[in-house]
Write an enzyme that holds these catalytic residues in place. Structure first.
Site, mmCIF file in Angstrom:
data_model
loop_
_atom_site.group_PDB
_atom_site.id
_atom_site.type_symbol
_atom_site.label_atom_id
_atom_site.label_comp_id
_atom_site.label_asym_id
_atom_site.label_seq_id
_atom_site.Cartn_x
_atom_site.Cartn_y
_atom_site.Cartn_z
ATOM 1 N N GLN A 1 0.821 -1.229 0.000
ATOM 2 C CA GLN A 1 0.000 0.000 0.000
ATOM 3 C C GLN A 1 0.848 1.269 0.000
ATOM 4 O O GLN A 1 0.303 2.359 -0.107
ATOM 5 C CB GLN A 1 -0.938 0.014 1.215
ATOM 6 N N GLY B 1 1.526 -4.622 -8.423
ATOM 7 C CA GLY B 1 1.282 -3.658 -9.499
ATOM 8 C C GLY B 1 -0.089 -3.016 -9.480
ATOM 9 O O GLY B 1 -0.223 -1.813 -9.709
ATOM 10 N N CYS C 1 -10.599 -8.566 0.786
ATOM 11 C CA CYS C 1 -10.552 -10.006 1.037
ATOM 12 C C CYS C 1 -11.459 -10.400 2.183
ATOM 13 O O CYS C 1 -11.945 -11.513 2.240
ATOM 14 C CB CYS C 1 -9.137 -10.441 1.368
HETATM 15 N N1 PLP Z 1 -0.420 -6.671 1.307
HETATM 16 C C1 PLP Z 1 -1.233 -5.605 1.453
HETATM 17 C C2 PLP Z 1 -0.917 -4.590 2.497
HETATM 18 C C3 PLP Z 1 -2.342 -5.466 0.627
HETATM 19 O O1 PLP Z 1 -3.153 -4.412 0.777
HETATM 20 C C4 PLP Z 1 -2.608 -6.461 -0.336
HETATM 21 C C5 PLP Z 1 -3.827 -6.373 -1.178
HETATM 22 O O2 PLP Z 1 -4.818 -5.770 -0.813
HETATM 23 C C6 PLP Z 1 -1.728 -7.537 -0.465
HETATM 24 C C7 PLP Z 1 -0.646 -7.604 0.382
HETATM 25 C C8 PLP Z 1 -1.931 -8.603 -1.486
HETATM 26 O O3 PLP Z 1 -1.641 -8.124 -2.774
HETATM 27 P P1 PLP Z 1 -2.178 -8.914 -4.064
HETATM 28 O O4 PLP Z 1 -3.633 -8.621 -4.164
HETATM 29 O O5 PLP Z 1 -1.413 -8.325 -5.207
HETATM 30 O O6 PLP Z 1 -1.867 -10.341 -3.860
#
Ligand code: PLP
Length: 397
Positions: free
Chosen positions: A179, A200, A325
């Site tokens: 972030q 990305g 999520c």
């Molecule tokens: N780490 C943080 C702080 C995030 O906000 C997110 C996604 O929301 C992720 C990891 C995971 O990233 P990705 O969706 O590219 O797997």
């Protein structure tokens, strides 16, 4: 499709037009494999390497220290599991209670599979206690994994101090900066972080691409085993178009942090100040001083965040309750819970997250519809009725 007002940029972002433009040739005529010996493939290899340079440039790192991955979650898994595999005699891991599930669930898994994991607590502003971090470091600590900025509240951890404490003990430091990259300046020539994850799609590049920064000399095993791509550190034919897009997105992000942050912060603050000043019983969650300029997490007492989301959605406004999520589950956000925010307040929280593509007109529209939404939902809320009754009793006394 009707126009969408998108205030959910911590969940994902639109692909910047310049990024798409740069990617298109690699989805059409420039389809070679960067590992091929012929010059057609060689040209593609050069484009991948140019993207690596742009990514490294954003962080003031060396291009050799950038390994492309498929997403932030892969980068987080690679960092933690790769370090543990390379240091099998060390069985202790430190993280925080407010990490994204991409780190938190890896650590929970580890704690059930032979590792001792310390989950650092946070205070009511979402900040960790640096003394607890210092006291938790042990001779058998293999890795400390702490996020740069929280996806739900935007709270930024004091990374210089964290790095100083962890490196004083010689322990490997991994930072989930998913972030933070592209939103705030990060200079890895000054900040002694060993591993840093990025995704990305949080900075106007496409989904399905990310990277792990690995400081030269860090002991880590590859996560994906196979071909020799990424100098043997991550097997699999490169996602060339997306890598090129990520390079461009990093170049754009480097362009002008200050100007962009000022604009995004002004939009965020306009909405936030309006809510606090005009809608009673609202609270901002998290440290307002040390926070990403684009994020606002607000609780609207006496109503469910999900109900507000649905009503906003009817007006074409996209926001979020907690992380993408976890929304859809009835569990209140683990981040707000760790901050000691009461159950009902956690349930009434909404996250607004902005980007450079948002406009003041969009904020004005939200300001227009939000009070009516809150009023309507409160008028049918049993909690609101209870509150009113209590107020009446107080006056009667
Ligand atoms: N780490 C943080 C702080 C995030 O906000 C997110 C996604 O929301 C992720 C990891 C995971 O990233 P990705 O969706 O590219 O797997």
């Amino acid at each position: 499709m009707a126009k969408v007002i998108y205030f959910d940029n911590n969940a994902t972002t639109n692909v910047a037009p310049e990024v798409l433009e740069e990617m298109l040739p690699f989805l059409k005529e420039q389809y070679g494999n960067p590992s091929s010996m012929h010059s057609f493939g060689g040209g593609i290899r050069k484009s991948v390497e140019l993207a690596r340079e742009k990514v490294a440039d954003l962080l003031n790192a060396s291009p050799m220290e950038i390994v492309f991955t498929s997403c932030g979650s892969e980068s987080d898994n690679f960092a933690i599991r790769g370090v543990l595999e390379a240091n099998p005699d060390k069985k202790h891991v430190i993280t925080t209670r407010v990490e994204h599930p991409a780190v938190l669930n890896v650590c929970k898994y580890l704690s059930k599979n032979g590792y001792d994991v310390t989950f650092l607590k946070v205070d009511n502003k979402g900040q960790i206690d640096l003394d607890e971090l210092r006291d938790s470091l042990r001779d058998d600590t293999a890795i400390v994994s702490i996020m740069y900025a929280n996806n739900e509240t935007g709270v930024i951890f004091p990374m210089e101090k964290i790095a100083e404490i962890v490196k004083e003990k010689g322990v490997i430091l991994h930072v989930d900066a998913v972030q933070a990259v592209g939103k705030i300046p990060i200079d890895l020539s000054k900040l002694p972080i060993d591993l840093l994850s990025c995704s990305g799609h949080k900075l106007h590049a496409p989904k399905g691409v990310g990277f792990l920064y690995i400081r030269r000399g860090t002991k880590i095993k590859p996560f994906m085993i196979g071909g020799h791509q990424e100098r043997g550190r991550r097997a699999g034919t490169e996602n060339v178009a997306s890598i090129v897009g990520l390079g461009k997105a990093c170049e754009l992000a480097k362009g002008d942090f200050e100007e962009e942050n000022t604009k995004v912060k002004a939009l965020r603050d306009k909405l936030e100040n309006f809510i606090l000043g005009n809608i009673p019983y609202t609270h901002v969650n998290g440290d307002r001083e040390n926070r990403l300029p684009n994020t606002s997490n607000v609780s609207f007492e006496f109503i469910e965040g999900e109900a507000i989301l649905l009503m906003l959605d009817k007006h074409g406004i996209c926001a979020s309750s907690g992380s993408a999520c976890t929304s859809g589950s009835l569990e209140p956000s683990h981040v707000l819970r760790a901050m000691g925010i009461p159950f009902t307040l956690s349930h009434s929280s909404i996250r607004f997250s902005f980007s450079r593509y948002n406009t003041e007109e969009e904020v004005d529209y939200c300001i227009k519809v939000l009070p009516e939404i809150v009023e309507r939902l409160r008028s049918i809320s049993p909690y609101w009725d209870e509150k009113k009754l209590k107020d009446i009793k107080k006056v009667e006394k």
